[in-house]
Design an enzyme around this catalytic site. Structure first.
Site, PDB file in Angstrom:
ATOM      1  N   GLY A  99      51.006  27.005 -11.106  1.00 37.94           N
ATOM      2  CA  GLY A  99      50.407  27.353  -9.792  1.00 37.94           C
ATOM      3  C   GLY A  99      50.328  26.060  -8.748  1.00 37.94           C
ATOM      4  N   HIS A 125      41.493  27.080  -4.607  1.00 35.06           N
ATOM      5  CA  HIS A 125      41.984  25.787  -3.609  1.00 35.06           C
ATOM      6  C   HIS A 125      41.877  26.507  -2.210  1.00 35.06           C
ATOM      7  CE1 HIS A 125      43.423  22.936  -6.065  1.00 35.06           C
ATOM      8  NE2 HIS A 125      44.074  23.669  -7.181  1.00 35.06           N
ATOM      9  N   GLN A 168      47.408  21.975  -1.479  1.00 37.21           N
ATOM     10  CA  GLN A 168      47.562  20.885  -2.534  1.00 37.21           C
ATOM     11  C   GLN A 168      48.645  19.840  -1.918  1.00 37.21           C
ATOM     12  OE1 GLN A 168      47.371  23.583  -5.988  1.00 37.21           O
ATOM     13  NE2 GLN A 168      46.942  21.933  -6.905  1.00 37.21           N
ATOM     14  N   CYS A 194      44.838  21.085 -13.486  1.00 36.23           N
ATOM     15  CA  CYS A 194      45.207  20.954 -12.165  1.00 36.23           C
ATOM     16  C   CYS A 194      46.088  19.843 -11.729  1.00 36.23           C
ATOM     17  CB  CYS A 194      44.120  21.006 -11.255  1.00 36.23           C
ATOM     18  SG  CYS A 194      44.374  21.192  -9.465  1.00 36.23           S
ATOM     19  N   LEU A 195      47.351  20.299 -11.052  1.00 34.79           N
ATOM     20  CA  LEU A 195      48.235  19.506 -10.528  1.00 34.79           C
ATOM     21  C   LEU A 195      47.247  18.287  -9.495  1.00 34.79           C
ATOM     22  CD1 LEU A 195      51.439  21.482  -9.622  1.00 34.79           C
ATOM     23  CD2 LEU A 195      50.941  20.135 -11.722  1.00 34.79           C
ATOM     24  N   HIS A 219      42.201  30.471  -9.805  1.00 35.03           N
ATOM     25  CA  HIS A 219      42.274  29.061  -9.724  1.00 35.03           C
ATOM     26  C   HIS A 219      42.982  28.649  -8.498  1.00 35.03           C
ATOM     27  CE1 HIS A 219      42.790  25.075 -11.535  1.00 35.03           C
ATOM     28  NE2 HIS A 219      43.830  24.828 -10.312  1.00 35.03           N
ATOM     29  N   GLU A 220      44.194  29.137  -8.065  1.00 34.22           N
ATOM     30  CA  GLU A 220      44.772  28.903  -6.936  1.00 34.22           C
ATOM     31  C   GLU A 220      44.003  29.390  -5.618  1.00 34.22           C
ATOM     32  OE1 GLU A 220      47.033  26.837  -6.824  1.00 34.22           O
ATOM     33  OE2 GLU A 220      47.308  26.641  -9.061  1.00 34.22           O
TER      34      GLU A 220
END
Length: 171
Positions: free
Chosen positions: A46, A143, A51, A97-98, A139-140
């Site tokens: 994701g 953000h 991000q 997470c990235l 999760h996304e």
């Protein structure tokens, strides 16, 4: 298509709220395509636009298939202006997470959600998701509100994260 820079914690941009997408044009399509390339290059499932430094309510999710563990572009969700319409059944899910590389922890989420959103052309859609897919959407979407999964941890686990982060920066 381009590989975009993925911002890492504690970058301040990750704490900003994203704005609603109003224009569904070639610029948005390029962002979606670039985000997909970036996510795949980083082995992510994701990615939210914030991000990569774009404060728009845009996110991608591409869950690996159970049978072979691989991701396929035809399974890609391009989600614009998402809204959770329904959620049920709390679960704990091990997340990473990235933007918070190398750290994983269990986070409380909902197992089942219904999501209202727009596609890349502005068409309104609704989908139901469960398990990993539902967690990835939540999760996304966090953000888009300037929330990271580490914000949902207990004080003890948060201190563990901060300690690991400090250790990683000094080594």
């Amino acid at each position: 298509m381009a590989i975009l820079e993925v911002l890492s914690y504690p970058n301040d941009i990750l704490r900003k709220k994203s704005s609603k997408v109003e224009k569904f044009d070639s610029e948005l399509h390029m962002l979606l395509d670039d985000m997909y390339e970036t996510m795949m290059q980083r082995d992510g499932v994701g990615l939210a636009a914030v991000q990569v430094g774009v404060l728009q309510r845009v996110l991608l999710v591409n869950i690996p298939r159970e049978e072979d563990g691989k991701q396929y572009k035809e399974d890609l969700y391009e989600i614009i202006n998402p809204v959770i319409l329904h959620k049920s059944d709390e679960i704990y899910w091990d997340e990473g997470c990235l933007s918070v590389p190398g750290f994983y922890e269990k986070v409380k989420r909902y197992k089942n959600i219904s999501l209202g959103y727009q596609d890349r052309f502005g068409n309104e859609k609704v989908l139901k998701a469960e398990g990993f897919l539902a967690v990835a959407f939540q999760h996304e979407m966090d953000h888009l509100e300037g929330i990271l999964f580490i914000d949902k941890l207990s004080i003890l686990k948060r201190k563990k994260f901060e300690k690991e982060l400090k250790k990683a920066k000094t080594s």
